[in-house]
Scaffold this active site. Sequence first.
Site, short mmCIF file in Angstrom:
data_model
loop_
_atom_site.label_atom_id
_atom_site.label_comp_id
_atom_site.label_asym_id
_atom_site.label_seq_id
_atom_site.Cartn_x
_atom_site.Cartn_y
_atom_site.Cartn_z
N GLY A 89 6.75 -4.56 2.95
CA GLY A 89 7.19 -3.23 2.57
C GLY A 89 6.05 -2.54 1.84
O GLY A 89 5.27 -3.21 1.15
N ASN A 92 3.33 8.59 3.60
CA ASN A 92 4.10 7.70 4.47
C ASN A 92 5.39 8.31 5.01
O ASN A 92 6.48 7.78 4.78
CB ASN A 92 4.46 6.41 3.72
CG ASN A 92 3.42 5.32 3.90
OD1 ASN A 92 2.56 5.41 4.77
ND2 ASN A 92 3.49 4.30 3.07
N GLY A 97 0.84 -2.37 7.56
CA GLY A 97 0.22 -2.60 6.26
C GLY A 97 -1.20 -2.12 6.15
O GLY A 97 -1.83 -2.24 5.10
N GLY A 125 -2.40 1.00 6.12
CA GLY A 125 -2.51 2.06 5.12
C GLY A 125 -2.31 1.55 3.70
O GLY A 125 -2.95 2.02 2.76
N ASP A 126 -1.41 0.57 3.54
CA ASP A 126 -1.17 -0.01 2.22
C ASP A 126 -2.42 -0.71 1.69
O ASP A 126 -2.74 -0.62 0.50
CB ASP A 126 -0.01 -1.01 2.27
CG ASP A 126 1.27 -0.38 2.80
OD1 ASP A 126 1.54 0.78 2.44
OD2 ASP A 126 1.98 -1.04 3.57
N ASP A 163 2.61 -8.36 7.05
CA ASP A 163 2.40 -7.14 6.28
C ASP A 163 1.28 -7.26 5.26
O ASP A 163 0.68 -6.25 4.87
CB ASP A 163 3.68 -6.78 5.50
CG ASP A 163 4.67 -5.97 6.32
OD1 ASP A 163 4.92 -6.35 7.48
OD2 ASP A 163 5.19 -4.97 5.80
#
Length: 340
Positions: A34, A167, A278, A280-281, A317
Amino acid sequence: MSKVVTFGEIMLRLAPEGYLRFLQADRYMATYGGGEANVAIALANFGIDVAYVTKLPTHEIGQAAVNTLRAFGVNTDHIVRGGDRVGIYFLEKGASQRGSLVIYDRADSSIATASKDDFDWDSIFSGAEWFHFTGITPALGPVLVEICLEACKAAKQKGMKVSCDLNYRAKLWSKPEAKLAMSELCKYVDLVIANEEDAKDVFGIEAKGSDVSGGKLDHEGYMSVAERLAEMFGFETVAITLRSSKSASDNGWAGMLYTGGDFCFSKEYDVHIVDRVGGGDSFGAGLIYSFLTGASPGEALEFATAASCLKHTIEGDYNVVSVSEVKKLSGGDASGRVQR
């Protein structure tokens, strides 16, 4: 080391083996992930003291989600327990000209049914320097918008930096809903992160001269987007990821940073994708790490882009890479040779 707090929903991820389609699958790989949890784990791998905040049920699936965070050294002391279910997302990985597909099963998850009373932000932010959330969390419902707003206000009262990855998720809310909520939340944001579509979907700001589906990106168009975002909300820094989608398997990957009236662009990587979820995270985590450790804007951008490039090569992720691995790539060693 500086303390970061991230807030959002961690979900159970169910994915068919390899590149099987949902209609072919008879078994699924179960992992967790997440947006804000991914950022927290990346920061923990970089040696940052980081806490993750969410709400999870007390049953074994909820505990398994907590355990995956603890395994990477993320502080889980402020995770609230309650509610009935962990949100789920199903991921069908794309290949070549077939794009990936995500199906959500997250209605009435514990975090989606949370209340403002669940979170004592004064206690949660004790000793913290940075707060990070994404546009996914307020998309889970009106109460989550209010909770995020309370968190942002509390963070600013404590003199913390606040970052947000826009997002936009069309499967969670409409563009007008996103614009209304994010326009209020962004008043408290210092660093905003977006991709080539977010600014358009949330705020109607489009990069002229770019064709996302055709894989064409125009730098001048994104410079204009960054300037307009900064003018609209007073952001200290605007970061935009630049993805040239040649296919689902091969992308060009770069980033842009606008801060203090100056622009910088990273080098571009040709990435053969193992798992893009993931990405971009990991870019956001790279920026947060870099700014907390005193990097210049250019250094921060190169580190974040390299970190995200590496994430695209990792299943799941989470970006399980070290600072030294990222610096090796950002320093110019992209050979991929065996390390002996």
